[in-house]
Each structure stands twice: as structure tokens, then as C-alpha cells.
Design a protein around this motif. Sequence first.
Motif, PDB file in Angstrom:
ATOM      1  N   GLU A 143       0.833  -1.213   0.000  1.00  0.00           N
ATOM      2  CA  GLU A 143       0.000   0.000   0.000  1.00  0.00           C
ATOM      3  C   GLU A 143       0.857   1.249   0.000  1.00  0.00           C
ATOM      4  N   ASN A 144       1.973   1.218   0.731  1.00  0.00           N
ATOM      5  CA  ASN A 144       2.852   2.388   0.806  1.00  0.00           C
ATOM      6  C   ASN A 144       3.786   2.509  -0.397  1.00  0.00           C
ATOM      7  N   ASN A 145       3.796   1.511  -1.253  1.00  0.00           N
ATOM      8  CA  ASN A 145       4.651   1.553  -2.446  1.00  0.00           C
ATOM      9  C   ASN A 145       3.806   1.508  -3.719  1.00  0.00           C
ATOM     10  N   LYS A 146       2.691   2.204  -3.701  1.00  0.00           N
ATOM     11  CA  LYS A 146       1.792   2.166  -4.849  1.00  0.00           C
ATOM     12  C   LYS A 146       2.504   2.549  -6.143  1.00  0.00           C
ATOM     13  N   ASN A 147       3.239   3.644  -6.087  1.00  0.00           N
ATOM     14  CA  ASN A 147       3.871   4.167  -7.296  1.00  0.00           C
ATOM     15  C   ASN A 147       5.319   4.567  -7.039  1.00  0.00           C
ATOM     16  N   ARG A 148       5.987   3.774  -6.228  1.00  0.00           N
ATOM     17  CA  ARG A 148       7.396   4.063  -5.954  1.00  0.00           C
ATOM     18  C   ARG A 148       8.119   2.776  -5.578  1.00  0.00           C
ATOM     19  N   GLU A 149       9.422   2.767  -5.810  1.00  0.00           N
ATOM     20  CA  GLU A 149      10.292   1.710  -5.330  1.00  0.00           C
ATOM     21  C   GLU A 149      10.909   2.167  -4.016  1.00  0.00           C
ATOM     22  N   SER A 150      11.358   1.219  -3.221  1.00  0.00           N
ATOM     23  CA  SER A 150      12.018   1.597  -1.973  1.00  0.00           C
ATOM     24  C   SER A 150      13.087   0.577  -1.594  1.00  0.00           C
ATOM     25  N   TRP A 151      14.038   1.046  -0.825  1.00  0.00           N
ATOM     26  CA  TRP A 151      15.017   0.177  -0.164  1.00  0.00           C
ATOM     27  C   TRP A 151      15.182   0.729   1.242  1.00  0.00           C
ATOM     28  N   SER A 152      14.935  -0.109   2.244  1.00  0.00           N
ATOM     29  CA  SER A 152      14.870   0.369   3.627  1.00  0.00           C
ATOM     30  C   SER A 152      15.777  -0.435   4.540  1.00  0.00           C
ATOM     31  N   CYS A 153      16.322   0.248   5.524  1.00  0.00           N
ATOM     32  CA  CYS A 153      17.137  -0.424   6.536  1.00  0.00           C
ATOM     33  C   CYS A 153      16.916   0.244   7.883  1.00  0.00           C
ATOM     34  N   THR A 154      17.151  -0.505   8.936  1.00  0.00           N
ATOM     35  CA  THR A 154      17.035   0.000  10.305  1.00  0.00           C
ATOM     36  C   THR A 154      18.367  -0.189  11.012  1.00  0.00           C
ATOM     37  N   SER A 155      18.843   0.881  11.649  1.00  0.00           N
ATOM     38  CA  SER A 155      20.104   0.837  12.388  1.00  0.00           C
ATOM     39  C   SER A 155      21.183   0.111  11.575  1.00  0.00           C
ATOM     40  N   PRO A 156      21.580   0.653  10.419  1.00  0.00           N
ATOM     41  CA  PRO A 156      22.462  -0.068   9.490  1.00  0.00           C
ATOM     42  C   PRO A 156      23.851  -0.385  10.030  1.00  0.00           C
ATOM     43  N   GLU A 157      24.309   0.327  11.055  1.00  0.00           N
ATOM     44  CA  GLU A 157      25.647   0.063  11.575  1.00  0.00           C
ATOM     45  C   GLU A 157      25.653  -1.010  12.663  1.00  0.00           C
ATOM     46  N   TYR A 158      24.478  -1.494  13.015  1.00  0.00           N
ATOM     47  CA  TYR A 158      24.390  -2.549  14.036  1.00  0.00           C
ATOM     48  C   TYR A 158      24.954  -3.860  13.498  1.00  0.00           C
ATOM     49  N   SER A 159      25.754  -4.538  14.317  1.00  0.00           N
ATOM     50  CA  SER A 159      26.350  -5.822  13.945  1.00  0.00           C
ATOM     51  C   SER A 159      25.800  -6.924  14.850  1.00  0.00           C
ATOM     52  N   PRO A 160      25.024  -7.878  14.306  1.00  0.00           N
ATOM     53  CA  PRO A 160      24.504  -8.974  15.136  1.00  0.00           C
ATOM     54  C   PRO A 160      25.599  -9.770  15.821  1.00  0.00           C
ATOM     55  N   LEU A 161      26.730  -9.977  15.135  1.00  0.00           N
ATOM     56  CA  LEU A 161      27.820 -10.748  15.737  1.00  0.00           C
ATOM     57  C   LEU A 161      28.454  -9.985  16.900  1.00  0.00           C
ATOM     58  N   ALA A 162      28.721  -8.688  16.698  1.00  0.00           N
ATOM     59  CA  ALA A 162      29.337  -7.887  17.761  1.00  0.00           C
ATOM     60  C   ALA A 162      28.426  -7.786  18.983  1.00  0.00           C
ATOM     61  N   ALA A 163      27.103  -7.810  18.749  1.00  0.00           N
ATOM     62  CA  ALA A 163      26.165  -7.676  19.868  1.00  0.00           C
ATOM     63  C   ALA A 163      26.226  -8.846  20.825  1.00  0.00           C
TER      64      ALA A 163
END
Length: 269
Positions: free
Chosen positions: A132-152
Amino acid sequence: AMRRAVRSIFSLELPEEAGASQFPTLKSRLGSPPRTDAAGSIPTINLSPFVHGTPEEQQRVVDAVREQCEYIGFLRVTWDDFPFETVAAAQDAARRLFNCSEEEKHRWSKSSIKKETSSYTSTGYRGSGSTENNKNRESWSCTSPEYSPLAATWGPDKEYFLGERGQQHFALDPDPQVPWPDEARLPGFRAAVCEYHTEVEQLGKVLLRIFARVLKCEEEKLLGMADKHVSAMNLFSFTMGEGGEVLPAHADVSAFTILSHDTSALAAG
């Protein structure tokens, strides 16, 4: 039963006569219109005097932010040593991604990852019309991109990141936090996105201090409430004026949304 009356700070004025050139007008119920420049436009607020200025200069920035937020609902900001190169690099990275083939872009989405845990992973790519939010657009999304699962797994805040609530926003190793594009295919994409995210995060900290002053709180009050915050970064590509509605009317759940537009001739879409 308790009844709550909700009254918006904005009023909607409808045109007396319907027509293609007639549009509703949204006006604030608070205060007076903000100061304008010589051309009658809403000026861009320089935040640097708030960071480095005298108490009087800091208060002028606070007042300008309050006026624009109360009357318009958004504001335009800049600051000394504005990171033009960082912004340009992030916009270039977005253009290169959206210019890739559909097959490649779909590889860089959450749906292409074989998850091994039930923890969070960023959405990554979504094609036009996919939601619904991408009716007429493309998107690429990320959250907290510098977070490292291994380092955590061995970091000092591992209980925060690895706990049940943390897994709603952060990935557990070996799952990735972000479905990054291949470095060989889009060299520098990840670095550009992370650097831009860091710059915007610093801007957010300054804005939280200003908003606290606007609300007559202690200046560091909102910063403390946003410790270890979760922030999303979204890249969009669409063609202005084509395809109908780009995004339905909605309310963001975030404290605020920061926008940067790429309207250059080289922009994809």
C-alpha cells in the motif's frame, strides 16, 4: 466512561468554489506566521548558533524552530560545514541501486534471505506496487544499518539487543541486520548509507535538544529518552506527477522524519 476530545492544532479551510485550481488550505491555530525572507519564502534555519552560539543566539534558533513547527508542521534546516559530499554520495548510491535490474534488486530484500532466527531483519528492496505504501514508488529500507549482530553477542549492551524486545528491531546472529547489495556490484553503497545515517543521527540529537527547549524541558531530557533508539532509513524512487498517489495519508510513529530530496537529472525515476 471517560470521553476524550481531540482538537487538532491545524484548521482546514475549504475553497468556496470547487475547481481544478482550488485546494484546501491547512492553517495553524497556534501563534502567528513564522518570519519569512525577502522573497516571502520560509527561511532555512541555521542550527549552528544553537550549538556554538551565545544564550541569546541559541534562543533565537529555538524560537524559529517553534514558530515553523507550530504554524507549518515542518521546518527546513542547515548548519555550518553541512556535509554536502556525504549527502551527494548517499544520493548517488540510491540512484545506482534503483538503476539495477529487477532481478538484482529483489536479491537485496528480506524475502530473499533464508532466516535462521525469528529476530528482525530490515526490509531492503520493495518494488513499485508491492505494498500500500509503495503504490507508485520503489524503496530500499534499513534500520540501524551500523548494528552488527555478531558484535552484539559479546558487547556491553547485549542484554538490550538480544532480549525478546530487542529482537523486534535487531537481528540475531547469523541473520543479517540489513540485506545489503553486493559490494562488487554496488561498490561503496554500504559505506555511503552508513555515513549518511550517522550524519542524520547527529542532526537528530541536536533537534531533540532544541525540541526539549521548545517544550520547556531540560535540554538533555529527550536525548535520555532516545538512548539506544531505533531509526529507519528509507531510499525511494518515483517520478513526480506520474502514476497517481505515491504515499497515502499517514502518521509516522517516529519522533520526527528527516527528508533529503534528489531532484537531479540523474535521479532514477
